[in-house]
Design a protein around this motif. Structure first.
Motif, PDB file in Angstrom:
ATOM      1  N   LYS A 102       0.846  -1.196   0.000  1.00 42.28           N
ATOM      2  CA  LYS A 102       0.000   0.000   0.000  1.00 42.28           C
ATOM      3  C   LYS A 102       0.878   1.241   0.000  1.00 42.28           C
ATOM      4  N   HIS A 103       0.593   2.153  -0.916  1.00 42.27           N
ATOM      5  CA  HIS A 103       1.397   3.367  -1.040  1.00 42.27           C
ATOM      6  C   HIS A 103       1.150   4.294   0.145  1.00 42.27           C
ATOM      7  N   THR A 104       2.241   4.853   0.679  1.00 40.00           N
ATOM      8  CA  THR A 104       2.130   5.835   1.757  1.00 40.00           C
ATOM      9  C   THR A 104       2.839   7.112   1.350  1.00 40.00           C
ATOM     10  N   GLU A 105       2.255   8.239   1.711  1.00 39.02           N
ATOM     11  CA  GLU A 105       2.817   9.539   1.338  1.00 39.02           C
ATOM     12  C   GLU A 105       3.857  10.029   2.328  1.00 39.02           C
ATOM     13  N   GLU A 109       5.877   7.075   8.775  1.00 36.49           N
ATOM     14  CA  GLU A 109       5.249   5.804   9.128  1.00 36.49           C
ATOM     15  C   GLU A 109       6.273   4.683   9.241  1.00 36.49           C
TER      16      GLU A 109
END
Length: 355
Positions: A102-105, A109
């Protein structure tokens, strides 16, 4: 938390491959320039989405300096974690982070998933380098266990950037009315976030010193080493306008290594400064565990190379608790002496990592 494998593509000189690393201790053996440090850098890149070297992202691509690859990636699989894979890609000049596909900006994180502490030659900058490098180290130390501090730091930097733009424009056009109007809106935020940062830095430096001083004494035999925090709190807008830049605030703070109250690093020998740098990282890892009740992954790049036998022994006795550790060694070093029954040992030659 363990890195169970590392997979790279066009990363530095490393061969495109997946290397399995599910062991508490992993040794990387090879001559200089063969890829040992690059392997550690790839792990760190997955943990922070940046390098521990002072390089741009694009420079980590294979043969980047000679017009080679433009894109690259590194991915780790993690055991003992619900987040079982981290992938960081650099494509077409843009970096992308994926956690469990899942892509995270926001790369912050990553800090809660794969905490890494690296021990490397560049750490000497925290001792004998610029005040900015020391601030960077202590900012990283706080950010590892305090996400609120990291967010306040980001907000302060945004306000500081805007404030310096206003001051620089004033120095060019001398429109004080316009500058004052914008500064009236910015300065309450500048003061609020600055105060939050300085209060936490002051407390953290005192607590860090309580860990670091005894560590240094245990390994070196020198007592009375402390970490002192010096803040520049008073803001004078007229002086800032005249200078065209913000002259005070957290971005001007200093950290000092002192021996019985007197500055120590500047007069220390090369060996003493090297030991300071190593034990800064040790204290950083201990502080992280103290605040989170978790242990980090350690990345140790030739840390024993410049120590005599007695200092090696003492340093290894004060290593922080860790979930996993990666060590690099030259072939002629006595690494077998430190090997345990379940240690994974890899040879690194020309970017190829083989058991």
């Amino acid at each position: 938390m363990l890195f169970s494998s590392l997979r790279t593509s066009a990363f530095r000189n490393l061969r495109d491959a997946e290397t399995f690393t599910e062991a508490k201790d992993v040794f990387l053996i090879g001559e200089n320039g063969q890829g040992k440090t690059n392997f550690l850098e790839a792990l760190y890149f997955c943990a922070y989405a940046s390098s521990f070297r002072s390089v741009r992202d694009s420079e980590m691509a294979r043969n980047a300096s000679s017009g080679g690859e433009k894109d690259f990636s590194a991915a780790v699989k993690i055991s003992q974690s619900v987040n079982d894979e981290i992938l960081v890609k650099y494509e077409k000049g843009k970096k992308s982070i994926f956690i469990n596909r899942k892509h995270t900006e926001d790369r912050k994180e990553l800090l809660s998933i794969a905490p890494c502490i690296v021990f490397c030659h560049e750490d000497m900058e925290f001792v004998s380098g610029s005040p900015e490098r020391r601030r960077w180290f202590f900012d990283q130390t706080l950010s590892l266990y305090d996400p609120v501090y990291l967010e306040d730091l980001r907000r302060f930097r945004r306000v500081l950037k805007t404030r310096n733009t206003v001051l620089r424009e004033y120095s060019q056009n001398h429109d004080k009315t316009s500058a004052e109007k914008v500064l009236d809106a910015l300065d309450p935020q500048f003061a609020m976030y600055g105060q939050k940062l300085m209060e936490k830095r002051e407390t953290a430096a005192e607590q860090f010193s309580g860990i670091f001083g005894p560590l240094y004494e245990e390994v070196s035999g020198i007592s009375g080493i402390t970490v002192q925090y010096i803040s520049f709190r008073k803001n004078d807008r007229n002086k800032d306008l005249a200078a065209g830049i913000s002259l005070s605030g957290p971005h001007r703070d200093r950290y000092l290594f002192a021996h019985n109250g007197i500055e120590f690093a500047g007069n220390a020998s090369t060996g003493q400064r090297r030991l300071l740098a190593l034990l800064l990282r040790t204290a950083q890892a201990r502080r992280y565990s103290q605040m989170t009740f978790r242990n980090p992954v350690l990345l140790l790049d030739d840390v024993l190379l410049e120590m005599d036998g007695e200092k090696r022994r003492r340093f290894l006795t004060v290593l922080p608790f860790y979930d996993q550790a990666f060590y690099t060694f030259l072939p002629e070093e006595p690494y077998q002496r430190y090997r345990k029954e379940d240690t994974l040992v890899y040879n690194v030659d020309g970017g190829c990592v083989s058991q």
